[in-house]
Structure formats: C-alpha cells, structure tokens
Design an enzyme around this catalytic site. Structure first.
Site, PDB file in Angstrom:
ATOM      1  N   ARG A 325       0.802  -1.304   0.082  1.00  0.00           N
ATOM      2  CA  ARG A 325       0.092   0.132   0.008  1.00  0.00           C
ATOM      3  C   ARG A 325       0.731   1.153  -0.093  1.00  0.00           C
ATOM      4  O   ARG A 325       0.670   2.353  -0.881  1.00  0.00           O
ATOM      5  CB  ARG A 325      -0.869  -0.034   1.306  1.00  0.00           C
ATOM      6  CG  ARG A 325      -1.770   0.952   1.478  1.00  0.00           C
ATOM      7  CD  ARG A 325      -2.487   1.314   2.806  1.00  0.00           C
ATOM      8  NE  ARG A 325      -2.931  -0.407   3.181  1.00  0.00           N
ATOM      9  CZ  ARG A 325      -4.154  -0.519   2.959  1.00  0.00           C
ATOM     10  NH1 ARG A 325      -5.082   0.080   2.367  1.00  0.00           N
ATOM     11  NH2 ARG A 325      -4.707  -1.845   3.259  1.00  0.00           N
ATOM     12  N   CYS A 393     -25.955  -2.597  -8.926  1.00  0.00           N
ATOM     13  CA  CYS A 393     -27.133  -2.954  -8.414  1.00  0.00           C
ATOM     14  C   CYS A 393     -26.829  -3.456  -7.073  1.00  0.00           C
ATOM     15  O   CYS A 393     -26.956  -4.439  -6.572  1.00  0.00           O
ATOM     16  CB  CYS A 393     -27.884  -4.069  -9.085  1.00  0.00           C
ATOM     17  SG  CYS A 393     -28.642  -3.372 -10.585  1.00  0.00           S
TER      18      CYS A 393
END
Ligand code: PLP
Length: 469
Positions: A325, A393
């Site tokens: 990261r 969705c």
C-alpha cells in the site's frame, strides 16, 4: 450523518495538492493525498504527471486509473535508500504486488531494484513476464496449489512456507522432481508473531488467530523438521502483522521477536540468514490520517534489528520488507464521469459515477474512506456535501459518504485519490462491467498499461453448450 471533514471547511480541491513541491524528494508519498506531481494547470484543471486529467479521460475513456510514475518511483527509492542508510547489513525491499500486480507496475518496481512478493501462480507469472529476476521473487500464500509450488520451484523463486501441509507437499514434490532438478529449494518460514495492531480485522494478520503462518508454539518442531530435509534450504523467516498501520511500535516489537526466532532457528543447525518483516505501513486516505513517513518506518525497523542482534551476539541478517500500500496507493487516482443525481430532501444527495464497487471494492469490503476532487473544478469552493454512489445494483455500492465538493453536474470528472493499492487488484466484473483502463503518466506523456475491457472480453471465457443454443 456526521461528516468526517473538518467542520466549516469551504476549501477547494486545491487543498489536497502536495504542499512542498520544490523539495519533492523529501515528501513521503504515503503522507500525501494526491500524487507528488499533482497541480492545478493553467485551465484550473487537475494535472498529474504533466497530463491534464480531463484530457486523459477524453483520450482513454472513463473510468480510468491514472498512475503517476514519479510518485511510485519516489516511494520505491525512499524504501530502498532508507534501508541502505539505516542498515549496515544486506537488505532487499520487495514490492507486495497484491496491492497492484500488472506488467508495468512490476517492471517499474523491478527497475528501482526492488524484488516482488507474489501470492499466486498468476502474480508469479506476471512478475516473471515483467522481467523481474526469480532470485528477487518470493511466493507467499496459505494454500498454494501443487501447480503453483511446481511453477515456483521450476522458476527458481523463494517459497515462503506457511504451514505443515505445505512443507509436506514441498518435500513430496522435491522427491518427485529430484531427478530433474536436484538443487535445493530456497524456502522461508512464515510465523505468526502474536502481535496485535489497530487496523481493520480483515487486514490484520499477525495476531495468533490468523489463517496465515506457523504457530510460534510449534517453532521447535518446525525447525527440527526443516533441518532434516536434504532438499530444502531454509534461508529465512517471515512475518507480516497487518496493513494500514500507523503506529511504529508493533513493527518494532515484531523485529525484536523475529531476531529471537532467528537465534532459535540457528540452534537447530539451520543457516537462517534472512529476516522479512513484511509490510503494513499505512497511508493518508483522509486529512486526519497521520502515518509515519517511509523513512521513519524503515529507520525504526533497522534500529531494532541491529540492537536485538547485538544483544544476542548474532551477525546481521539480510533484512527484507515487503510494502504494498505505502509504495503504490498514493501514486494512483481513479477518474470517473459524473452522471445522474438524486436529492432526498433533508436526507442526502446521491451523485452517481460510472464505476463503483467493481473497480474499488474497498469501501464496501472494509468501510474504507476516500477523498475526491472534481478535476475540471479544482479551484471551485466546496459548497456541497454529497454521497458518491457507484452504478452497481447494490445499495451498499457507495464510494464516498458526505463528500465535500463543488456543485457537480453530469460530465464532471470526479477523481478519487489514493486508489493505487487494492483497487485494480481487487476489481471484479460485477454486473458485467468491463474493468477500466489504466495509464501511466510521466513528463506530459501518458501510456496505456491496462487496456479497458470490452464486452467481447466479458464473454471470452463463457461457453454455450450446443444444446442450449
Ligand atoms: N506481505 C504480506 C504477507 C501481506 O499479506 C501483505 C498485505 O496484507 C503485504 C505484505 C503488504 O501489506 P501492505 O500493503 O499493508 O504494505
């Protein structure tokens, strides 16, 4: 809902630009929100790597991952040079490529002298294809398949053995392969240090109740077993305590514990010369995040390993670390195009963009928080508080709650910051959305590093049996 943004802030997106641009080399990328080359150009638009972000979207489409080469190289160098500065012994920084594994990223990290940590056959294949030397590749994983282990052995990379099953499988594989590949296999042992750190439960790995690594209570048995294997060359020990960690103490504790393990391993006649302290340094995702710099983190580890070795009268091991990261997150932003919006009076306004949980699953998975700017309105005051919704969705497909932005309109380019780690690498085709393209930018030039998927790509692996036609 309470905003995490400081109360009353009416700033513009320019507040997120790196402040000390003239002394870039001293800026630790993990302490910034935007890439080091980010600035407002003469049109008032966000520019990264000398490229206008709105132009990049016109050219390469939306959504688009934009990787700033200078920021990534700076982070690589700060890690590499930090170890050289603070550690008199040998060292090797490995890029934890699970953060973002693709040919270009592996090639950039490799060209800065970094090795690569991979966790699957696919990541290994990519690192090798990018030209990274097998001598600098380390394969992790708590359930490596036989095929992955064979690929690793045949490629000559180091295998970080995670558990008893894997050790037995390795012994079995080497016995079978022995006739064709008689040399010993380089292995490291992953141990669980039992160190707690304050980060999200899913990205914490060093506490005892973790699926990774050998239990330290089994150390004696593991060392004994490995020392009796003629085909295994146990070169080192590994541990990783978790990710997005802001405190330095857990890593100091880890380094000290690992030196004790090193001392114990050598009592069993193992010639263990490498210690890998893993990754985990955190980054700034929001203003209040305050991680140590790369330099400070490296210094802390190097000091502890040296003093612990001196106390035990041990020679300095080769010291490895594997940041993911903090190496890559800040070097990338994701640009989206704003579409529809919906205002629910007294409750909130949703502003929808053309991507979401498929290109950045971190908010829905870890409740991760991000900041965004509007690339074409970088200097406009932040007058609105809106919720940035993805197009999937799924009601939970929310990228940013209570984002502070200027008034948005369809067609605006919304840029989410610090998306280089665990975004593309965790991306999916949920709802059959093609994955975005990615470009690397440097000195005003943009080059494609990942092509945008097409609908044809989406059905490439589909099979339609004759009887269903
Ligand atoms: N090493 C191992 C074994 C990991 O599991 C991880 C990620 O969790 C890393 C290194 C990289 O961690 P980070 O991205 O926090 O630096």
């Amino acid at each position: 809902m309470v905003s995490t943004h400081p109360a009353g802030v009416q700033d513009a997106g320019t507040q997120y630009l790196p402040q000390r641009r003239n002394t870039n080399t001293n800026i630790s990328p993990n302490q910034e929100l935007l890439p080091l080359t980010a600035k407002a150009n003469s049109q008032g638009n966000l520019e990264i790597g000398g490229c206008d972000v709105t132009t990049l979207v016109e050219q390469f489409g939306s959504p688009l991952y934009i990787l700033d080469e200078e920021t990534l190289r700076t982070a690589c160098r700060q890690y590499r040079d930090g170890f050289q500065k603070y550690y008199p012994g040998e060292s090797q920084v490995l890029y934890a490529s699970k953060a973002w594994n693709c040919l270009a990223v592996c090639a950039i990290a490799g060209s800065e002298g970094l090795g690569i940590d991979v966790v699957s056959g696919g990541e290994l294949y990519t690192a090798l294809a990018a030209g990274v030397s097998p001598a600098k590749i380390y394969l992790h994983g708590n359930n490596k398949s036989r095929e992955e282990l064979i690929l690793a052995i045949e490629s000559g990379v180091t295998i970080v053995a995670d558990n008893w099953y894997e050790l037995h499988t390795l012994v079995d594989i080497v016995e079978t392969l022995h006739a064709t590949s008689p040399s010993k296999i380089r292995v490291m042992l992953r141990l669980t240090p039992g160190i707690e750190c304050h980060t999200h439960e899913y990205i914490r790995t060093g506490h005892l109740d973790s699926k990774f690594g050998f239990d330290p209570n089994d150390l004696a048995e593991v060392f004994e077993f490995v020392s009796q294997q003629p085909n295994l060359n146990c070169v080192g020990l590994h541990a990783h305590i978790g990710s997005q960690i802001f405190e330095r103490q857990p890593h100091r504790d880890l380094a000290a514990v690992m030196v004790q393990w090193l001392r114990d391993a050598n009592k069993y006649g193992l010639n263990v010369t490498e210690l890998n302290v893993g990754g985990g340094l955190g980054i700034k995702y929001v203003e209040s995040d305050d991680p140590p710099s790369i330099d400070e983190w490296v210094k802390a580890i190097c000091e502890v390993v040296q003093s612990a070795c001196a106390a035990e009268n041990l020679p300095l091991p080769k010291l490895l670390s594997e940041p993911g990261r903090s190496l890559i997150a800040t070097s990338c932003v994701t640009a989206y195009t704003v579409g529809s919006s919906k205002t629910i009076p007294e409750i909130r306004t949703y502003v929808s963009i053309d991507g979401g949980m498929s290109d950045n699953p971190r908010p829905i998975t870890y409740q991760s928080v991000y900041r965004a700017v509007i690339a074409n309105k970088l200097s406009a005051s932040h007058t609105e508080t809106v919720t940035i919704a993805g197009k999937h969705c799924e009601s939970g497909d929310i990228l940013i709650k209570n984002a502070q932005l200027p008034k948005t309109e369809p067609g605006d380019i919304l840029v989410v910051m610090a998306t280089g780690a665990y975004n593309y690498s965790m991306a999916s085709n949920y709802n059959r959305l093609p994955r975005p393209a990615a470009v690397v930018v440097a000195n005003g030039e943009a080059n494609l590093i990942l092509q945008r998927e097409t609908y044809q790509d989406l059905i490439r692996q589909d099979c339609l049996p004759e009887r269903l036609k």
